[in-house]
Enzyme design. Structure first.
Site, PDB file in Angstrom:
ATOM      1  CB  SER A 160      -0.941  -0.046   1.212  1.00  0.00           C
ATOM      2  OG  SER A 160      -1.756   1.100   1.278  1.00  0.00           O
ATOM      3  CB  THR A 161       1.321   4.017   2.439  1.00  0.00           C
ATOM      4  OG1 THR A 161      -0.086   4.092   2.659  1.00  0.00           O
ATOM      5  CG2 THR A 161       1.908   5.416   2.404  1.00  0.00           C
ATOM      6  CG  HIS A 187      -4.237  -0.795  -0.621  1.00  0.00           C
ATOM      7  ND1 HIS A 187      -4.088  -0.826   0.743  1.00  0.00           N
ATOM      8  CD2 HIS A 187      -4.731  -2.014  -0.968  1.00  0.00           C
ATOM      9  CE1 HIS A 187      -4.480  -1.992   1.208  1.00  0.00           C
ATOM     10  NE2 HIS A 187      -4.866  -2.743   0.182  1.00  0.00           N
ATOM     11  CG  MET A 280      -2.271   3.071   7.168  1.00  0.00           C
ATOM     12  SD  MET A 280      -2.971   4.670   6.780  1.00  0.00           S
ATOM     13  CE  MET A 280      -1.525   5.460   6.073  1.00  0.00           C
ATOM     14  CG  ASP A 283      -5.721  -5.736   2.218  1.00  0.00           C
ATOM     15  OD1 ASP A 283      -6.266  -6.840   2.413  1.00  0.00           O
ATOM     16  OD2 ASP A 283      -5.626  -5.211   1.089  1.00  0.00           O
TER      17      ASP A 283
END
Length: 338
Positions: A160-161, A187, A280, A283
């Site tokens: 993600s991030t 993401h 973050m 998930d």
């Protein structure tokens, strides 16, 4: 709690007004200034020392990418506010160049619709303030695989991030004859994964592409889940294929790391190796458990190289990680488990 100091950078006076007003609604944020172009942004960054910068990409004098490249190590975290789908490649390049996150504007026009992004932007600015700058690192040494050591047919990666920059460092280490197929869930807003796949394909020996329905996943190929759709794995004998699905609509993220990992485990059992990179939230925890219950294994990125040590931490704390490695040695760790 000390407010997070934010600098708003945009060449549109109306956009600056909207962003400033939207961010000012949060008691956690303090907008300390605005800038009209990249040169003024660098001056204000040096003067005001903000914690986070919201950055337009297309500006006169010095554009957003120029600002990113000029920032010193350990400088403010940057959240890109993207203009339009036409500039998706610029947004991806910004993420690969160190921007923490990206918010897609609902319109390129100076209209009231810009207020629609207020809640998302505020959340991502707050998250960016807690992110760690990725340590400076040279290229990862190309992975040398003398022979196929195990039965891994598919490597699944969730992030993600900080993910685009992490993938930009990790995937070029994979040789063209990488002995497993690779599938990635990231993401990122819809409309950006095709540009990311194209840019990664240009720098990687393996083939990188945006996943499409029925795509065959073969050794030496990397399928990036399409933004806004889940990537699911199906296997029929020797063939591994991709499926795209909007379900489950209840998943917090789309594409979901859990959905990718769980479908891979159900289809391929012990022939799956999972890897969770910077990001973050949590998930991937359920998916990591599914992989391990099916006989596969899971690696996680070490905190020392994560922009946000959220997703890997959640997997480790749930007892679902079989090994931890910083990004610079993760490719070698993956190679040892193939």
């Amino acid at each position: 709690m000390t407010p997070i100091r934010v600098l708003v950078v945009d060449d549109s006076a109306f956009a600056r007004k909207v962003l400033r007003e939207s961010l000012a609604r949060s008691p956690r944020l303090q907008v300390v200034g605005v800038a009209r172009d990249g040169l003024e942004a660098l001056e204000k960054i040096a003067e005001l020392k903000p914690d986070v910068v919201t950055l337009d990409l297309v500006m006169p004098n010095l554009d957003g990418l120029g600002v990113l490249h000029a920032l010193p190590p350990g400088g403010p975290r940057v959240v890109v506010v993207s203009i339009s789908d036409a500039e998706s490649a610029l947004g991806v390049e910004a993420l690969q160049s160190g921007a923490v996150d990206l918010v897609h504007k609902p319109t390129a026009l100076a209209t009231e619709r810009l207020y629609d992004l207020g809640a998302e932007l505020t959340g991502k600015v707050v998250a960016a303030a807690a992110a760690h700058p990725r340590p400076a690192a040279g290229p990862v040494a190309p992975l040398q695989i003398a022979r196929r050591q195990g039965g891994v047919r598919l490597l699944v990666i969730g992030t993600s991030t900080g993910g685009p920059a992490a993938l930009t460092q990790l995937l070029p280490a994979f040789p063209a004859d990488f002995p497993a197929a690779v599938a990635v869930a990231l993401h990122i807003p819809a409309g950006y994964t095709e540009a990311l796949a194209r840019r990664l394909d240009e720098i990687c020996a393996v083939r990188v592409f945006e996943a499409f329905p029925g795509a065959e996943l073969v050794p030496g190929s990397v399928a990036i889940a399409r933004g806004g759709l889940h990537l699911k794995i199906g296997a029929d004998g020797a063939s591994i294929r991709a499926a795209l699905d909007s379900r489950p609509v209840t998943a917090p993220f789309c594409p979901s790391v859990d959905v990718l990992f769980e479908s891979a485990a159900a289809s391929l059992g012990p022939a799956v190796l999972g890897t969770v990179l910077t990001g973050m939230g949590d998930d991937g925890v359920e998916g990591a458990g599914a992989i391990r219950r099916a006989g596969g294994s899971v690696l996680t990125e070490a905190e020392s190289s994560c922009v946000v040590y959220g997703m890997p931490r959640a997997v480790v704390e749930a007892g679902q990680s079989d090994g931890v490695a910083p990004l610079e040695t993760l490719a070698a760790e993956i190679g040892r488990r193939l």
